[in-house]
Design a protein around this motif. Structure first.
Motif, PDB file in Angstrom:
ATOM      1  N   GLU A 183       3.217  84.545  42.326  1.00  0.00           N
ATOM      2  CA  GLU A 183       2.994  85.989  42.403  1.00  0.00           C
ATOM      3  C   GLU A 183       3.141  86.665  41.049  1.00  0.00           C
ATOM      4  N   LEU A 184       3.966  86.083  40.190  1.00  0.00           N
ATOM      5  CA  LEU A 184       4.175  86.632  38.852  1.00  0.00           C
ATOM      6  C   LEU A 184       3.180  86.077  37.833  1.00  0.00           C
ATOM      7  N   GLY A 185       2.276  85.212  38.311  1.00  0.00           N
ATOM      8  CA  GLY A 185       1.256  84.658  37.423  1.00  0.00           C
ATOM      9  C   GLY A 185       1.738  83.520  36.566  1.00  0.00           C
ATOM     10  N   ILE A 186       2.726  82.750  37.069  1.00  0.00           N
ATOM     11  CA  ILE A 186       3.334  81.669  36.287  1.00  0.00           C
ATOM     12  C   ILE A 186       3.046  80.324  36.945  1.00  0.00           C
ATOM     13  N   PRO A 187       2.185  79.492  36.372  1.00  0.00           N
ATOM     14  CA  PRO A 187       1.967  78.156  36.941  1.00  0.00           C
ATOM     15  C   PRO A 187       3.157  77.245  36.694  1.00  0.00           C
ATOM     16  N   VAL A 188       3.373  76.320  37.622  1.00  0.00           N
ATOM     17  CA  VAL A 188       4.465  75.353  37.528  1.00  0.00           C
ATOM     18  C   VAL A 188       3.863  73.952  37.458  1.00  0.00           C
ATOM     19  N   PHE A 189       4.273  73.185  36.459  1.00  0.00           N
ATOM     20  CA  PHE A 189       3.789  71.826  36.274  1.00  0.00           C
ATOM     21  C   PHE A 189       4.942  70.844  36.492  1.00  0.00           C
ATOM     22  N   ASN A 190       4.613  69.643  36.956  1.00  0.00           N
ATOM     23  CA  ASN A 190       5.635  68.606  37.109  1.00  0.00           C
ATOM     24  C   ASN A 190       5.053  67.257  36.703  1.00  0.00           C
ATOM     25  N   ALA A 191       5.804  66.186  36.983  1.00  0.00           N
ATOM     26  CA  ALA A 191       5.368  64.834  36.629  1.00  0.00           C
ATOM     27  C   ALA A 191       5.439  63.965  37.881  1.00  0.00           C
ATOM     28  N   ALA A 250      10.739  58.957  29.241  1.00  0.00           N
ATOM     29  CA  ALA A 250       9.776  59.043  28.142  1.00  0.00           C
ATOM     30  C   ALA A 250       8.400  59.445  28.659  1.00  0.00           C
ATOM     31  N   ASN A 251       7.987  58.837  29.756  1.00  0.00           N
ATOM     32  CA  ASN A 251       6.680  59.167  30.345  1.00  0.00           C
ATOM     33  C   ASN A 251       6.636  60.599  30.857  1.00  0.00           C
ATOM     34  N   ILE A 252       7.745  61.039  31.483  1.00  0.00           N
ATOM     35  CA  ILE A 252       7.808  62.403  32.007  1.00  0.00           C
ATOM     36  C   ILE A 252       7.736  63.415  30.870  1.00  0.00           C
ATOM     37  N   GLY A 253       8.487  63.153  29.791  1.00  0.00           N
ATOM     38  CA  GLY A 253       8.453  64.055  28.646  1.00  0.00           C
ATOM     39  C   GLY A 253       7.055  64.205  28.088  1.00  0.00           C
ATOM     40  N   LEU A 254       6.351  63.097  28.033  1.00  0.00           N
ATOM     41  CA  LEU A 254       4.978  63.100  27.532  1.00  0.00           C
ATOM     42  C   LEU A 254       4.062  63.872  28.471  1.00  0.00           C
ATOM     43  N   GLU A 255       4.149  63.579  29.769  1.00  0.00           N
ATOM     44  CA  GLU A 255       3.217  64.144  30.745  1.00  0.00           C
ATOM     45  C   GLU A 255       3.331  65.663  30.852  1.00  0.00           C
ATOM     46  N   VAL A 256       4.553  66.170  31.027  1.00  0.00           N
ATOM     47  CA  VAL A 256       4.707  67.611  31.247  1.00  0.00           C
ATOM     48  C   VAL A 256       4.459  68.396  29.964  1.00  0.00           C
ATOM     49  N   ALA A 257       4.934  67.885  28.832  1.00  0.00           N
ATOM     50  CA  ALA A 257       4.696  68.588  27.570  1.00  0.00           C
ATOM     51  C   ALA A 257       3.201  68.675  27.265  1.00  0.00           C
ATOM     52  N   GLU A 258       2.449  67.637  27.585  1.00  0.00           N
ATOM     53  CA  GLU A 258       0.996  67.681  27.378  1.00  0.00           C
ATOM     54  C   GLU A 258       0.349  68.731  28.271  1.00  0.00           C
ATOM     55  N   LYS A 259       0.876  68.908  29.475  1.00  0.00           N
ATOM     56  CA  LYS A 259       0.354  69.957  30.362  1.00  0.00           C
ATOM     57  C   LYS A 259       0.651  71.343  29.788  1.00  0.00           C
ATOM     58  N   PHE A 260       1.836  71.509  29.195  1.00  0.00           N
ATOM     59  CA  PHE A 260       2.158  72.748  28.501  1.00  0.00           C
ATOM     60  C   PHE A 260       1.122  73.037  27.410  1.00  0.00           C
ATOM     61  N   VAL A 261       0.841  72.031  26.600  1.00  0.00           N
ATOM     62  CA  VAL A 261      -0.082  72.210  25.474  1.00  0.00           C
ATOM     63  C   VAL A 261      -1.472  72.577  25.979  1.00  0.00           C
TER      64      VAL A 261
END
Length: 408
Positions: free
Chosen positions: A95-103, A301-312
Motif C-alpha cells: 500500500e505504501l508502494g514498497i516492493p519486498v524481495f527475498n531469496a 553467500a548465495n542469499i546475499g548475492l541474490e537479494v542484493a542483485e534484486k535491489f540493484v
C-alpha cells in the motif's frame, strides 16, 4: 528535470550481519552509501534508522510492522535475506508502494542436506545414544537402529526444497512419496499421493516443507500424529506454526513417534541471550536446532548475492520480477529515453487517464508496462527525453498516485 538520486546518495541499511556478498554486489554496481550492522535493532532504534533509508536488508529477527513502515518516508524497497517474509507486513508495504524481495531458492540445498542427515541420525538412534554417552553411559545396542535404505520418506510440500530432498533420499535407496496441494511432476521414482492422511499412513518418516499460510498452520496436531505409523519419525524444517508442539511431545512420550528433528518453533527466542523454552527439551531422542536449516556459509553467500542483485535491478531499472507483494514488471532499457515509475491505487481508469493526459500534451511514450496486484498498480514507462519533465508533472497530477520516481 530532477532525475533519480545519484547512486552515492541512495542509502542502504543492512541489518543482522548479512553476508559480505550483499555489500560487494551493491558496491560493484556503484552504490557506496551503505550502513552495515551485525545485529537486529529494537523497534525504537529501527524506527529512527529507517527514516533516512531508501533500501533496507534484513533477516528473520527484524520486524517491519505497518507502524515502522509508515515512518519510513524514503523507503523504496525491502530485502529479506532469507526465504520467509513473515517478518514484514507485506500488505502495508504494498500500500505504501514498497516492493519486498527475498531469496526463495538460495538455501534449498542446505535445508535438504540437513533433513537427510537428520533422517539418518534418527534411524540410527544417534541423538539418544549420544546423550547417554555424554552422561557417562555406554548404550551399545542395535535396538531401533536401522539403515534408511528401503524406508519410505513422506515429503509434505514438493517445492524447491522438497523436490531436492526427494532426489537425495532416493540416492540412498529410500522410497519417496509426497503430498502437495497441486499436482507436481515427480523427480526420479518419487510418487505423489492423494492426501496428507495417505502419506502419514504410508511413510516411515515424515518431513514438512510447506510455507506459512492459513491452510498449513498447525496442520500437524494430535489427529495427524495418530495417523502416522507406530514407531515412525517426524521432521520439521519448514515453519514453526505448522506443528502443535504439545501434541508432538505427547506422541513422542507415548512412543507413537520414535524420534523427531525440529528446527523451527511457534515461539523462538529473539536473541541468543533469551532462554529457549519447549516441552521437547526433555527428550533425548529429539534433535533440536535453532532455526539453522538454511544457515550455511554457502547458502548465506548465495542469499546475499541474490537479494542484493534484486535491489540493484530495481534501483537501476525498476524491475520488480520476483517481488513477493508487488506487481511484477520488467522492460528492457531503451537508450535516449527517460524512465518513470508510477505506483498508484488499483482502480479502473488510471492507465486511460495517464495515456489521455500524455496524448493531450503530445508526450511520446516509447515503452510502457502495467501490472496490478491487490490494491496497487505499478506502471513503468519510457518517454522521449524532451517530454520527461512534462510527463513527471502529469503523473504527479493523477489523483490515484501513491508514488512517482524517475530513474534516468
Amino acid at each position: 528535470m530532477a532525475l533519480s538520486l545519484p547512486k552515492d546518495k541512495i542509502r542502504f541499511l543492512l541489518l543482522e550481519g548479512l553476508h559480505d556478498n550483499s555489500v560487494k554486489v551493491l558496491k560493484d554496481a556503484g552504490y557506496s552509501n551503505i550502513e552495515y550492522l551485525s545485529h537486529a535493532l529494537d523497534p525504537e532504534e529501527l524506527a529512527e534508522k529507517i527514516k533516512d533509508a531508501h533500501f533496507i536488508g534484513i533477516r528473520s529477527r527484524t520486524q517491519l510492522t505497518r507502524d515502522i513502515l509508515e515512518q519510513a518516508d524514503k523507503l523504496i524497497a525491502i530485502g529479506c535475506f532469507c526465504i520467509g517474509t513473515n517478518q514484514v507486513d507485506l500488505e502495508a508495504a504494498r500500500e505504501l508502494g514498497i516492493p519486498v524481495f527475498n531469496a526463495p531458492y538460495s538455501n534449498t540445498r542446505s535445508v535438504a542436506e540437513l533433513v537427510l542427515a537428520e533422517a539418518i541420525m534418527l534411524y540410527r538412534g544417534i541423538p539418544e545414544k549420544s546423550a547417554v554417552v555424554h552422561r557417562g553411559g555406554w548404550g551399545k545396542s542395535a535396538t531401533n537402529s536401522h539403515e534408511v535404505r528401503g524406508k519410505v520418506m513422506g515429503i509434505v510440500g514438493y517445492g524447491s526444497i522438497g523436490s531436492q530432498l526427494s532426489v537425495l533420499a532416493e540416492s540412498l535407496g529410500m522410497k519417496v512419496i509426497y503430498h502437495d496441494v497441486v499436482t507436481k511432476l515427480p523427480l526420479g521414482n518419487a510418487s505423489q499421493v492423494g492426501s496428507l492422511e495417505e502419506l502419514l499412513q504410508k511413510a516411515d518418516i515424515v518431513t514438512l516443507h510447506v510455507p506459512d499460510v492459513p491452510s498449513t498452520r498447525y496442520m500437524m496436531k494430535a489427529e495427524q500424529f495418530n495417523e502416522m505409523k507406530e514407531g515412525s519419525y517426524f521432521i520439521n524444517a519448514a515453519r514453526g506454526t505448522c506443528v502443535e508442539i504439545d501434541d508432538l511431545a505427547a506422541a513422542i512420550e507415548s512412543g507413537k513417534i520414535l524420534g523427531a528433528a525440529i528446527d523451527v518453533f511457534p515461539k523462538e527466542p529473539k536473541s541468543a541471550d533469551e532462554e529457549f523454552e519447549s516441552p521437547l527439551r526433555k527428550f533425548d531422542n529429539v534433535i533440536l536446532t535453532p532455526h539453522i536449516g538454511g544457515s550455511t556459509q554457502e547458502a548465506q553467500a548465495n542469499i546475499g548475492l541474490e537479494v542484493a542483485e534484486k535491489f540493484v535491478r530495481y534501483s537501476d531499472t525498476g524491475d520488480t520480477i520476483t517481488a513477493v507483494n508487488f506487481p511484477e514488471v520488467s522492460i528492457p532499457v531503451k537508450e535516449g529515453s527517460h524512465r518513470l515509475l508510477h505506483i498508484h491505487k488499483n482502480v479502473p481508469g488510471v492507465l486511460s487517464q495517464i495515456n489521455s493526459s500524455f496524448a493531450a500534451a503530445g508526450i511520446n511514450i516509447l515503452a510502457q508496462s502495467l501490472m496490478t496486484e491487490g490494491n496497487v498498480g505499478y506502471l513503468v514507462m519510457d518517454v522521449d527525453n524532451d517530454d520527461s519533465s512534462e510527463a513527471l508533472e502529469r503523473l504527479k497530477g493523477i489523483e490515484e498516485t501513491i508514488r512517482v520516481r524517475v530513474l534516468y
